[in-house]
Design an enzyme around this catalytic site. Structure first.
Site, PDB file in Angstrom:
ATOM      1  N   LYS A   1       0.851  -1.183   0.000  1.00 58.06           N
ATOM      2  CA  LYS A   1       0.000   0.000   0.000  1.00 58.06           C
ATOM      3  C   LYS A   1       0.889   1.235   0.000  1.00 58.06           C
ATOM      4  CE  LYS A   1      -3.838   1.944   2.714  1.00 58.06           C
ATOM      5  NZ  LYS A   1      -4.614   1.796   3.968  1.00 58.06           N
ATOM      6  N   HIS A  26      -0.194   4.454   0.356  1.00 55.58           N
ATOM      7  CA  HIS A  26      -0.780   5.607   1.038  1.00 55.58           C
ATOM      8  C   HIS A  26      -1.182   5.186   2.450  1.00 55.58           C
ATOM      9  CE1 HIS A  26      -4.168   3.372  -0.712  1.00 55.58           C
ATOM     10  NE2 HIS A  26      -4.881   3.825   0.292  1.00 55.58           N
TER      11      HIS A  26
END
Length: 233
Positions: free
Chosen positions: A112, A114
């Protein structure tokens, strides 16, 4: 090290209950199925078909009871993506109900970029980690989890699976004399807890009676005789 290869009477009873549950749930099926190794197997175990709340809850109970009965000591639970994610969560809930409240974590297949970022979700990986997965075909998924756990500074300690097929693994397309479970125990130095084994399935079929079950027993036994491993190794 705890000998999780030998069954106590409680573990044998649990294994028979689990096999019956898997058959009645349609998760353990009989027929002709091509395995990842290219073999034609007379049975197929698809844990993805534990697909409603009642079945998933019962499955988690079996895992938790088998883990406690194994005597394996661990500090947290890890579920490898993707099938291991719901397993880790529900097994952690059941372990807490049995008085063993431990943290759990799982990984993403894609990092991921963010928010908090990274590939790990849940509690920080630390201490002795118990990996919870459905089956073990070649030990590949276990090796990936082990690398991830070690990279986080924790210790990959044991693996819990639903069914040990007790059959020869393959290396570079060739059959080898040991199973994936034996590889993880012997070469990776980890304990393995299986709710049930192929031997338990054979016992269930033998005791069930009826022409259909006896026919299944004959085909599964023939498969075991051809591809089974020596449990003394």
């Amino acid at each position: 090290m705890v000998d999780v290869g030998a069954q106590s009477p409680e573990q044998a009873r649990l294994a028979q209950e689990f096999v019956r549950f898997a058959v009645e749930s349609g998760v353990l099926r009989f027929g002709e199925f091509k395995t990842k190794a290219g073999r034609m197997s007379p049975y197929f175990f698809n844990a993805g078909l534990f697909d409603d709340g009642a079945k998933m809850g019962r499955l988690a109970q079996f895992y938790a009871q088998a883990i406690v009965a194994s005597g394996i000591e661990f500090d947290m639970v890890f579920g490898p993506a993707y099938k291991g994610i719901p397993l880790a969560a529900t097994v952690a809930v059941e372990l807490a109900r049995l008085g063993r409240n431990v943290p759990f974590a799982y990984n993403r297949k894609e990092a991921k970029d963010h928010g908090e970022g990274g590939t790990l979700v849940g509690a920080p990986l630390r201490g002795r980690v118990l990996i919870v997965d459905d089956v073990m075909s070649a030990g590949t998924a276990a090796r990936e989890s082990i690398a991830l756990i070690r990279a986080a500074g924790a210790t990959p300690h044991a693996v819990a699976i639903a069914l040990d097929r007790q059959e020869m693994a393959t290396e570079n397309g060739q059959d080898v004399a040991y199973s994936a479970v034996q590889y993880v125990r012997g070469q990776l130095g980890m304990q393995v807890c299986a709710i049930a084994k192929l031997a338990d399935l054979l016992l269930y079929l033998q005791a069930s009676g009826g022409d259909a079950m006896q026919a299944h027993h004959g085909r599964v036994l023939a498969y075991r005789q051809r591809y089974g491993v020596d449990e003394g190794t």
